[in-house]
Design an enzyme around this catalytic site. Structure first.
Site, PDB file in Angstrom:
ATOM      1  N   GLY A  12      15.706 -44.989   4.379  1.00  0.00           N
ATOM      2  CA  GLY A  12      16.078 -44.433   3.073  1.00  0.00           C
ATOM      3  C   GLY A  12      16.093 -45.488   1.991  1.00  0.00           C
ATOM      4  N   ALA A  13      15.033 -46.315   1.967  1.00  0.00           N
ATOM      5  CA  ALA A  13      15.057 -47.522   1.127  1.00  0.00           C
ATOM      6  C   ALA A  13      14.296 -47.389  -0.180  1.00  0.00           C
ATOM      7  CB  ALA A  13      14.508 -48.707   1.911  1.00  0.00           C
ATOM      8  N   SER A  14      13.809 -46.216  -0.505  1.00  0.00           N
ATOM      9  CA  SER A  14      12.988 -46.090  -1.712  1.00  0.00           C
ATOM     10  C   SER A  14      13.810 -46.099  -2.989  1.00  0.00           C
ATOM     11  CB  SER A  14      12.162 -44.794  -1.653  1.00  0.00           C
ATOM     12  OG  SER A  14      13.009 -43.656  -1.627  1.00  0.00           O
ATOM     13  N   ARG A  15      15.111 -45.859  -2.876  1.00  0.00           N
ATOM     14  CA  ARG A  15      15.938 -45.760  -4.086  1.00  0.00           C
ATOM     15  C   ARG A  15      17.389 -46.058  -3.752  1.00  0.00           C
ATOM     16  NH1 ARG A  15      16.929 -39.569  -4.210  1.00  0.00           N
ATOM     17  NH2 ARG A  15      16.119 -38.959  -2.181  1.00  0.00           N
ATOM     18  N   ASP A  60      10.520 -39.480   8.884  1.00  0.00           N
ATOM     19  CA  ASP A  60      11.777 -38.735   8.907  1.00  0.00           C
ATOM     20  C   ASP A  60      12.609 -39.325  10.041  1.00  0.00           C
ATOM     21  OD1 ASP A  60      13.860 -36.934   9.218  1.00  0.00           O
ATOM     22  OD2 ASP A  60      12.592 -35.151   9.064  1.00  0.00           O
ATOM     23  N   VAL A  61      13.734 -39.928   9.716  1.00  0.00           N
ATOM     24  CA  VAL A  61      14.521 -40.617  10.748  1.00  0.00           C
ATOM     25  C   VAL A  61      15.026 -39.666  11.818  1.00  0.00           C
ATOM     26  CG1 VAL A  61      15.216 -42.516   9.231  1.00  0.00           C
ATOM     27  CG2 VAL A  61      16.665 -40.466   9.392  1.00  0.00           C
ATOM     28  N   ASN A  88      20.600 -46.504   6.692  1.00  0.00           N
ATOM     29  CA  ASN A  88      21.126 -46.151   5.386  1.00  0.00           C
ATOM     30  C   ASN A  88      20.758 -44.737   4.948  1.00  0.00           C
ATOM     31  OD1 ASN A  88      21.860 -46.759   2.384  1.00  0.00           O
ATOM     32  ND2 ASN A  88      19.684 -46.209   2.311  1.00  0.00           N
ATOM     33  N   TYR A 159      29.845 -34.614   5.276  1.00  0.00           N
ATOM     34  CA  TYR A 159      29.396 -35.999   5.093  1.00  0.00           C
ATOM     35  C   TYR A 159      30.364 -36.971   5.760  1.00  0.00           C
ATOM     36  CZ  TYR A 159      28.637 -40.469   2.735  1.00  0.00           C
ATOM     37  OH  TYR A 159      28.440 -41.801   2.471  1.00  0.00           O
ATOM     38  N   LYS A 163      29.873 -39.514   9.090  1.00  0.00           N
ATOM     39  CA  LYS A 163      30.049 -40.968   9.033  1.00  0.00           C
ATOM     40  C   LYS A 163      31.143 -41.442   9.995  1.00  0.00           C
ATOM     41  CE  LYS A 163      26.952 -42.045   5.938  1.00  0.00           C
ATOM     42  NZ  LYS A 163      25.748 -42.819   6.309  1.00  0.00           N
TER      43      LYS A 163
END
Length: 253
Positions: A12-15, A60-61, A88, A159, A163
């Site tokens: 999820g590192a694009s933003r 897709d993780v 992330n 959420y 976590k």
């Protein structure tokens, strides 16, 4: 292993926070895999800014085959296996107290989405990379959590529960993988200013956090990213199974 010699996969590192973490590792000279799911253009823009030691790979993780393929592509591209994983990726969630469902309205499907994003995603990345880590006698797994587990100021049920489960997974992994020189830790930030997920948060809420936080400011993605560098670095070589809350002191665990 020094950070600059590592090959780091950030999901999820694009933003947002993921981009800040990828940038922090790239600045230290590490090879960086910028994983993305939908945001191809943003991921490619980030890689262009980071330079030759970064590559964008779609996966897709939640899909084990896609994650395995991503790890293989990274290994081939950099001619070295992934040494460090930062879990992330956040799947389909925004911190919006107005639209958040209460306990009377909750849908199990929303819980399942977060469990799959947090637990299944982390399981897939670990399974894709842990054999190489074991062979090298070195690995760093860094999971991104939340201080809402300690202090649920807003009841983001699905959420926060996802976590909390990731924290349990973190500690079980730490117990099992320590014998191979692999450390597993969690970083739990507060509401960050600003990411896509917190873009719907009002300035009033940010103001309340500032006034209640000892450092009198809302933590930034870049500040949390620095902690990821610590957990990847030799300075944390004796630290595993820990959950470090990085929120300016709002939650003192």
């Amino acid at each position: 292993m020094e950070v600059g010699k590592q090959t780091v996969l950030v999901t999820g590192a694009s933003r947002g926070l993921g981009a800040a973490i990828a940038t922090a590792f790239a600045k230290e000279g590490a090879n960086v895999v910028v994983n993305y799911f939908k945001s191809k253009e943003k991921a490619e823009e980030l890689v262009k800014a980071l330079g030759d030691n970064a590559i964008a790979i779609q996966a897709d993780v939640r899909d084990r085959d896609q994650v395995n393929e991503m790890a293989a592509k990274a290994k081939e591209h950099f001619n070295t296996p992934v040494t460090t994983v930062v879990n992330n990726a956040l799947v389909d969630f925004q911190f919006n107290p107005v639209t958040q469902k209460n306990v009377f309205e909750l849908d199990w499907g929303k819980f399942n989405t977060q469990f799959e994003g947090s637990i299944k995603g982390a399981l897939n990345t670990v399974q894709a990379c842990v054999a190489d880590m074991k062979e090298q006698g070195f690995g760093r797994i860094i999971n991104i959590g939340t201080n809402l587990v300690q202090n649920p100021v807003v009841a983001y049920h699905e959420y926060t529960t996802g976590k909390a489960a990731l924290l349990g997974f973190t500690r079980n992994l730490a117990k099992e993988l320590g014998q191979y020189g692999i450390t597993v830790n969690m970083i739990s930030g507060g509401l960050l200013k600003q990411t896509d997920a917190s873009s719907v948060t009002s300035e009033e809420v940010f103001g309340i956090i500032e006034s209640a936080t000892p450092l009198q400011k809302v933590t930034s993605p870049e500040e949390l990213a620095d902690t990821a560098l610590f957990f990847a670095s030799p300075w944390s070589r004796a630290v595993t199974g820990q959950n470090l809350v990085v929120d300016g002191g709002l939650v003192m665990d």
